[in-house]
Scaffold this active site. Structure first.
Site, mmCIF file in Angstrom:
data_model
loop_
_atom_site.group_PDB
_atom_site.id
_atom_site.type_symbol
_atom_site.label_atom_id
_atom_site.label_comp_id
_atom_site.label_asym_id
_atom_site.label_seq_id
_atom_site.Cartn_x
_atom_site.Cartn_y
_atom_site.Cartn_z
ATOM 1 N N ASP A 1 -11.523 2.236 3.298
ATOM 2 C CA ASP A 1 -11.844 0.812 3.139
ATOM 3 C C ASP A 1 -13.344 0.601 2.915
ATOM 4 O O ASP A 1 -13.766 -0.471 2.515
ATOM 5 C CB ASP A 1 -11.476 0.043 4.429
ATOM 6 N N GLN B 1 -5.219 -1.851 9.260
ATOM 7 C CA GLN B 1 -5.057 -3.171 8.648
ATOM 8 C C GLN B 1 -5.672 -4.252 9.541
ATOM 9 O O GLN B 1 -5.390 -4.318 10.735
ATOM 10 C CB GLN B 1 -3.565 -3.435 8.405
ATOM 11 N N LYS C 1 0.843 -1.197 0.000
ATOM 12 C CA LYS C 1 0.000 0.000 0.000
ATOM 13 C C LYS C 1 0.881 1.253 0.000
ATOM 14 O O LYS C 1 0.598 2.232 -0.691
ATOM 15 C CB LYS C 1 -0.950 -0.021 1.208
HETATM 16 N N1 GUN Z 1 -7.069 -7.175 5.586
HETATM 17 C C1 GUN Z 1 -7.268 -7.913 4.455
HETATM 18 N N2 GUN Z 1 -7.793 -7.150 3.489
HETATM 19 C C2 GUN Z 1 -7.929 -5.911 3.997
HETATM 20 C C3 GUN Z 1 -8.415 -4.679 3.478
HETATM 21 O O1 GUN Z 1 -8.841 -4.562 2.330
HETATM 22 N N3 GUN Z 1 -8.375 -3.620 4.329
HETATM 23 C C4 GUN Z 1 -7.926 -3.727 5.609
HETATM 24 N N4 GUN Z 1 -7.951 -2.641 6.360
HETATM 25 N N5 GUN Z 1 -7.486 -4.845 6.118
HETATM 26 C C5 GUN Z 1 -7.477 -5.922 5.331
#
Ligand code: GUN
Length: 280
Positions: free
Chosen positions: A117, A94, A50
């Site tokens: 998200d 996350q 990211k």
């Molecule tokens: N863990 C696995 N996929 C994601 C996601 O798309 N966003 C977040 N915040 N955590 C994750």
């Protein structure tokens, strides 16, 4: 028949380039805060990816790596600080969080206009009624991959395997918004292979390696594999048995290099959207 491979890496690169060009052209200042708690190795890889994507797009990234022992109070306090910080347009915590932290409580604390998200109840509700600023990243990435095939969703039988809040449910909504006939399957579904065989568009989001086999796939179907499973030998594999399904499907996404890169590209798009909304 051999399926065409849908190149998620290339399509993701194109989306990120669009985002980069928009930021440059409109001189947008966008910032994304990424919070990681503990040292889950998979989460670490995602967070690094990211950050890399932010750099590429010209988005400022702020990383907060907190120890596994962080208390809920400390984490909520950080979210409050980020909510109030003008340089931060998007906040991503996350998941999964260590077990002693209440994920729902943390997500609900994020300001909905910074919730890139789209996990906050407010944004989930907006997705439900089709009035959304933020796209749910993984499902939106899947939609881009489906669009890339040229196969129209309207009127098609769409089957989603998995009903998680992050993927299955919002995926079904996006397909429905494009006038697909949508079925959601789960562990209690009767004769799941038969339901899957009806699908013109099949989305596998189960989290079980090689769950979807060729006998569950209609010849020529579009097969989107959301699974990222780590095998004992360390190799990554999807929810779809790629070797045999790729002999029968019309289009298929590989793992890695399919849905994974798209999730991040959609996150970049949401961050720019957040910056534009907050600049108003
Ligand atoms: N863990 C696995 N996929 C994601 C996601 O798309 N966003 C977040 N915040 N955590 C994750």
């Amino acid at each position: 028949m051999t399926a065409k491979i849908i190149d998620g890496k290339a399509i993701s690169a194109a989306v990120k380039e669009q985002v980069r060009a928009e930021i440059e052209r409109d001189k947008i200042k966008a910032g994304l805060a990424v919070v990681i708690v503990g040292d889950d190795p998979a989460s670490r890889v995602y967070v690094n990816n990211k950050k890399k994507a932010c750099e590429l797009c010209g988005i400022q990234s702020f990383e907060y790596a907190l120890p596994a022992e962080t208390t809920e109070e400390q984490l909520l306090e950080l979210v409050d600080t980020l909510n109030a910080d003008n340089k931060v347009n998007g906040i991503l915590v996350q998941l999964p969080l260590p077990k002693h932290l209440d994920e729902k409580k943390v997500i609900e604390r994020i300001s909905p206009i910074k919730d890139v998200d789209a996990f906050h109840e407010t944004n989930v509700g907006k997705i439900m009624i089709g009035n959304y600023a933020f796209l749910p990243c993984t499902p939106a990435g899947c939609m881009e991959l489906i669009h890339s095939t040229g196969v129209e969703v309207a009127g098609k039988e769409c089957v989603v395997i998995g009903r998680s809040n992050i993927v299955g449910k919002p995926m079904a909504m996006l397909l429905l918004h494009e006038n697909g006939t949508v079925t959601i399957c789960h562990s209690k579904t009767r004769d799941l292979p038969e339901v899957c065989r009806r699908a013109d568009i099949l989305i596998a989001a189960v989290g079980k390696p090689n769950f979807v086999t060729a006998d569950m796939v209609k010849p020529g179907a579009v097969v989107i594999d959301v699974g990222i499973n780590r095998l004992e030998n360390g190799k990554l594999c999807g929810d779809v048995k790629f070797d045999e399904v790729s002999e029968k499907a019309g289009f298929i996404t590989p793992v890695p290099g399919g849905v994974g890169p798209m999730t991040i590209a959609m996150l970049m798009r949401n961050t720019v959207t957040a910056a534009k909304i907050q600049a108003k």
